[in-house]
Design a protein around this motif. Structure first.
Motif, PDB file in Angstrom:
ATOM      1  N   HIS A 122      -9.853   2.198   4.393  1.00 53.58           N
ATOM      2  CA  HIS A 122      -8.970   1.324   4.859  1.00 53.58           C
ATOM      3  C   HIS A 122      -8.025   1.909   6.192  1.00 53.58           C
ATOM      4  CE1 HIS A 122      -6.038  -1.760   5.405  1.00 53.58           C
ATOM      5  NE2 HIS A 122      -4.960  -0.797   5.160  1.00 53.58           N
ATOM      6  N   HIS A 123      -7.478   3.145   5.856  1.00 50.60           N
ATOM      7  CA  HIS A 123      -6.762   3.791   6.883  1.00 50.60           C
ATOM      8  C   HIS A 123      -7.831   4.110   7.993  1.00 50.60           C
ATOM      9  CE1 HIS A 123      -3.894   3.961   3.692  1.00 50.60           C
ATOM     10  NE2 HIS A 123      -2.855   3.912   4.477  1.00 50.60           N
ATOM     11  N   GLY A 124      -8.904   4.586   7.825  1.00 51.32           N
ATOM     12  CA  GLY A 124      -9.619   4.975   8.869  1.00 51.32           C
ATOM     13  C   GLY A 124     -10.116   3.746   9.764  1.00 51.32           C
ATOM     14  N   ARG A 125     -10.558   2.780   9.139  1.00 53.67           N
ATOM     15  CA  ARG A 125     -11.027   1.453   9.894  1.00 53.67           C
ATOM     16  C   ARG A 125      -9.820   0.773  10.512  1.00 53.67           C
ATOM     17  NH1 ARG A 125      -9.908  -3.201   9.094  1.00 53.67           N
ATOM     18  NH2 ARG A 125      -9.000  -3.190   7.221  1.00 53.67           N
ATOM     19  N   ALA A 126      -8.568   0.797   9.973  1.00 49.49           N
ATOM     20  CA  ALA A 126      -7.577   0.045  10.521  1.00 49.49           C
ATOM     21  C   ALA A 126      -7.099   0.720  11.923  1.00 49.49           C
ATOM     22  CB  ALA A 126      -6.332   0.041   9.866  1.00 49.49           C
ATOM     23  N   PHE A 127      -7.066   2.264  11.900  1.00 44.23           N
ATOM     24  CA  PHE A 127      -6.635   2.863  12.877  1.00 44.23           C
ATOM     25  C   PHE A 127      -7.695   3.055  14.021  1.00 44.23           C
ATOM     26  CE2 PHE A 127      -3.521   4.841  10.090  1.00 44.23           C
ATOM     27  CZ  PHE A 127      -2.362   4.658  10.945  1.00 44.23           C
ATOM     28  N   ALA A 138       2.704  -2.197  11.912  1.00 43.60           N
ATOM     29  CA  ALA A 138       4.223  -2.164  11.723  1.00 43.60           C
ATOM     30  C   ALA A 138       4.777  -2.702  10.746  1.00 43.60           C
ATOM     31  CB  ALA A 138       4.995  -2.866  13.086  1.00 43.60           C
ATOM     32  N   THR A 139       4.103  -3.613  10.245  1.00 41.58           N
ATOM     33  CA  THR A 139       4.385  -4.584   9.073  1.00 41.58           C
ATOM     34  C   THR A 139       3.944  -3.575   7.757  1.00 41.58           C
ATOM     35  OG1 THR A 139       3.948  -6.730  10.088  1.00 41.58           O
ATOM     36  CG2 THR A 139       4.278  -6.523   7.673  1.00 41.58           C
ATOM     37  N   TYR A 140       2.862  -3.083   7.878  1.00 38.40           N
ATOM     38  CA  TYR A 140       2.172  -2.174   6.705  1.00 38.40           C
ATOM     39  C   TYR A 140       3.231  -0.983   6.758  1.00 38.40           C
ATOM     40  CZ  TYR A 140      -1.074   0.982   4.340  1.00 38.40           C
ATOM     41  OH  TYR A 140      -1.514   1.722   3.371  1.00 38.40           O
ATOM     42  N   LEU A 141       3.737  -0.095   7.691  1.00 42.75           N
ATOM     43  CA  LEU A 141       4.418   0.771   7.612  1.00 42.75           C
ATOM     44  C   LEU A 141       5.785   0.315   6.988  1.00 42.75           C
ATOM     45  CD1 LEU A 141       3.712   2.612  10.883  1.00 42.75           C
ATOM     46  CD2 LEU A 141       3.118   3.283   8.666  1.00 42.75           C
ATOM     47  N   ALA A 142       6.128  -0.809   7.349  1.00 42.76           N
ATOM     48  CA  ALA A 142       7.487  -1.419   7.021  1.00 42.76           C
ATOM     49  C   ALA A 142       7.768  -1.335   5.206  1.00 42.76           C
ATOM     50  CB  ALA A 142       8.027  -2.676   7.477  1.00 42.76           C
ATOM     51  N   GLY A 143       6.383  -1.757   4.897  1.00 43.53           N
ATOM     52  CA  GLY A 143       6.368  -1.933   3.463  1.00 43.53           C
ATOM     53  C   GLY A 143       6.307  -0.453   2.646  1.00 43.53           C
ATOM     54  N   ALA A 180       5.241  -7.434   2.863  1.00 43.17           N
ATOM     55  CA  ALA A 180       4.867  -6.668   3.850  1.00 43.17           C
ATOM     56  C   ALA A 180       3.415  -6.502   3.946  1.00 43.17           C
ATOM     57  CB  ALA A 180       5.565  -5.556   4.272  1.00 43.17           C
ATOM     58  N   TRP A 181       2.811  -6.064   2.919  1.00 45.86           N
ATOM     59  CA  TRP A 181       1.274  -5.722   2.760  1.00 45.86           C
ATOM     60  C   TRP A 181       0.579  -6.928   2.805  1.00 45.86           C
ATOM     61  CZ3 TRP A 181       1.228  -0.904  -1.395  1.00 45.86           C
ATOM     62  CH2 TRP A 181       1.667   0.124  -0.686  1.00 45.86           C
ATOM     63  N   LEU A 182       0.967  -7.916   1.998  1.00 48.99           N
ATOM     64  CA  LEU A 182       0.333  -9.200   2.339  1.00 48.99           C
ATOM     65  C   LEU A 182       0.341  -9.617   3.716  1.00 48.99           C
ATOM     66  CD1 LEU A 182       1.526 -11.118  -1.081  1.00 48.99           C
ATOM     67  CD2 LEU A 182      -0.895 -10.104  -0.599  1.00 48.99           C
ATOM     68  N   LEU A 183       1.528  -9.746   4.239  1.00 51.18           N
ATOM     69  CA  LEU A 183       1.346 -10.200   5.698  1.00 51.18           C
ATOM     70  C   LEU A 183       0.314  -9.163   6.678  1.00 51.18           C
ATOM     71  CD1 LEU A 183       2.255 -11.637   8.077  1.00 51.18           C
ATOM     72  CD2 LEU A 183       4.486 -10.205   7.953  1.00 51.18           C
ATOM     73  N   ALA A 184       0.392  -7.843   6.440  1.00 52.94           N
ATOM     74  CA  ALA A 184      -0.292  -6.927   7.120  1.00 52.94           C
ATOM     75  C   ALA A 184      -1.876  -7.400   6.908  1.00 52.94           C
ATOM     76  CB  ALA A 184      -0.183  -5.494   6.726  1.00 52.94           C
ATOM     77  N   HIS A 185      -2.163  -7.585   5.770  1.00 54.21           N
ATOM     78  CA  HIS A 185      -3.598  -7.881   5.453  1.00 54.21           C
ATOM     79  C   HIS A 185      -4.009  -9.186   5.893  1.00 54.21           C
ATOM     80  CE1 HIS A 185      -7.372  -8.629   3.325  1.00 54.21           C
ATOM     81  NE2 HIS A 185      -6.899  -9.682   2.857  1.00 54.21           N
TER      82      HIS A 185
END
Length: 310
Positions: free
Chosen positions: A241-246, A263-268, A291-296
């Motif tokens: 997940h992190h590899g794909r996202a970045f 930014a939203t994910y890091l806020a979570g 935050a994580w639901l919004l990031a998704h």
């Protein structure tokens, strides 16, 4: 390697090949091979360290397609599938199709050609069987398996940024081009290989479709060790997940929503660290799932702007 040549068959002007991983499937492999439609031209059986005569059972099966048996040392079903796909990448032509079907007979061969037709109709790169979308699923699939499948589908969706209904179904048809585009990808050797490949298809921007397939359960026993599977595959989900996202943030489609998603994910994460560190009050944890639901949601939006089809 053992090989038997037969008269060539075709499906709508294309060669149709099947990779069939098998480990100790001597009682089932003959039925799995005999059930394949006449349009199949090539079958590659990868014997993953069987000790029950699986290879001998394959050799004794008479069918009108080319059969090749490759030997693997028991590294796992994912490694066996990868070996078969690598073999076919250098054998098939650009317009040919490749299917993956297990050697235990738990995939209905009558669904193979409908999958191929749907792949071509939707102009997809890959099509994946979905047992949970089939009308027989409640009567054929045990309740606990359905629930586990739903949970793993959710985790795979989060990790890939694309919705998937039946994450564990390994009944797949893909274009030859997919073998070439993914040949340098890392291989997941064990049972989580379907999830891993789905996430990798997302990273490559491949067009993926789904089609209902009949769930089949007989007397076969699963070789999955639940706790070991959950820990290893769970770690893979986080890493991929992190590899794909970045990676998508740097070079993929939808960089603006992906930037906001990050930014939203890091806020979570910040809310979690703040509560654990005593800087924020306990109610601040409410921000974590929000935050994580919004990031998704933003992640999915970004991929919908690319080539995502699910």
């Amino acid at each position: 390697m053992w090989s038997r040549r037969s008269q060539r068959s075709m499906w709508e002007g294309r060669r149709l090949a099947v990779v069939m991983p098998a480990r100790n499937e001597a009682p089932h492999i003959d039925g799995a091979l005999r059930s394949l439609p006449a349009e199949v031209d090539v079958v590659v059986v990868v014997d993953d360290g069987s000790i029950d005569g699986t290879t001998e059972a394959v050799k004794s099966t008479e069918r009108p397609f080319d059969v090749t048996v490759l030997q693997r040392g028991g590294q796992g079903v994912g490694a066996a599938v990868a070996m078969g796909l690598d073999h076919l990448a250098g054998v098939l032509d650009v317009d040919d199709l490749v299917a993956v079907m297990d050697g235990d007979g738990q995939m209905d061969a009558d669904d193979l050609l409908p999958l191929c037709r749907q792949l071509v109709a939707e102009q997809a790169d890959v099509i994946k069987g979905d047992r949970l979308a089939h009308h027989d699923v409640r009567g054929a699939m045990p309740v606990l398996r359905r629930l586990a499948n739903r949970g793993l589908a959710l985790l795979t969706t989060l990790a890939s940024g694309r919705r998937v209904g039946d994450a564990q179904c390994g009944f797949i048809v893909m274009r030859h081009e997919v073998l070439l585009r993914t040949k340098d990808d890392p291989v997941w050797s064990g049972y989580g290989y379907v999830n891993h490949r789905f996430i990798r298809w997302s990273r490559h921007g491949l067009r993926v479709a789904t089609h209902p397939v009949r769930p089949v359960y007989g007397e076969e026993t699963s070789g999955i060790r639940p706790l070991r599977f959950l820990f290893s595959v769970g770690a893979m989900f986080v890493r991929e997940h992190h590899g794909r996202a970045f990676s998508s943030l740097v070079s993929g489609p939808g960089r603006v929503p992906l930037s906001v998603a990050l930014a939203t994910y890091l806020a979570g994460w910040a809310s979690l660290v703040g509560v654990v560190g005593g800087v924020l009050p306990l109610p601040a944890l409410v921000a974590l799932p929000i935050a994580w639901l919004l990031a998704h949601a933003l992640d999915r939006t970004a991929h919908a702007g690319g080539r995502a089809r699910i």
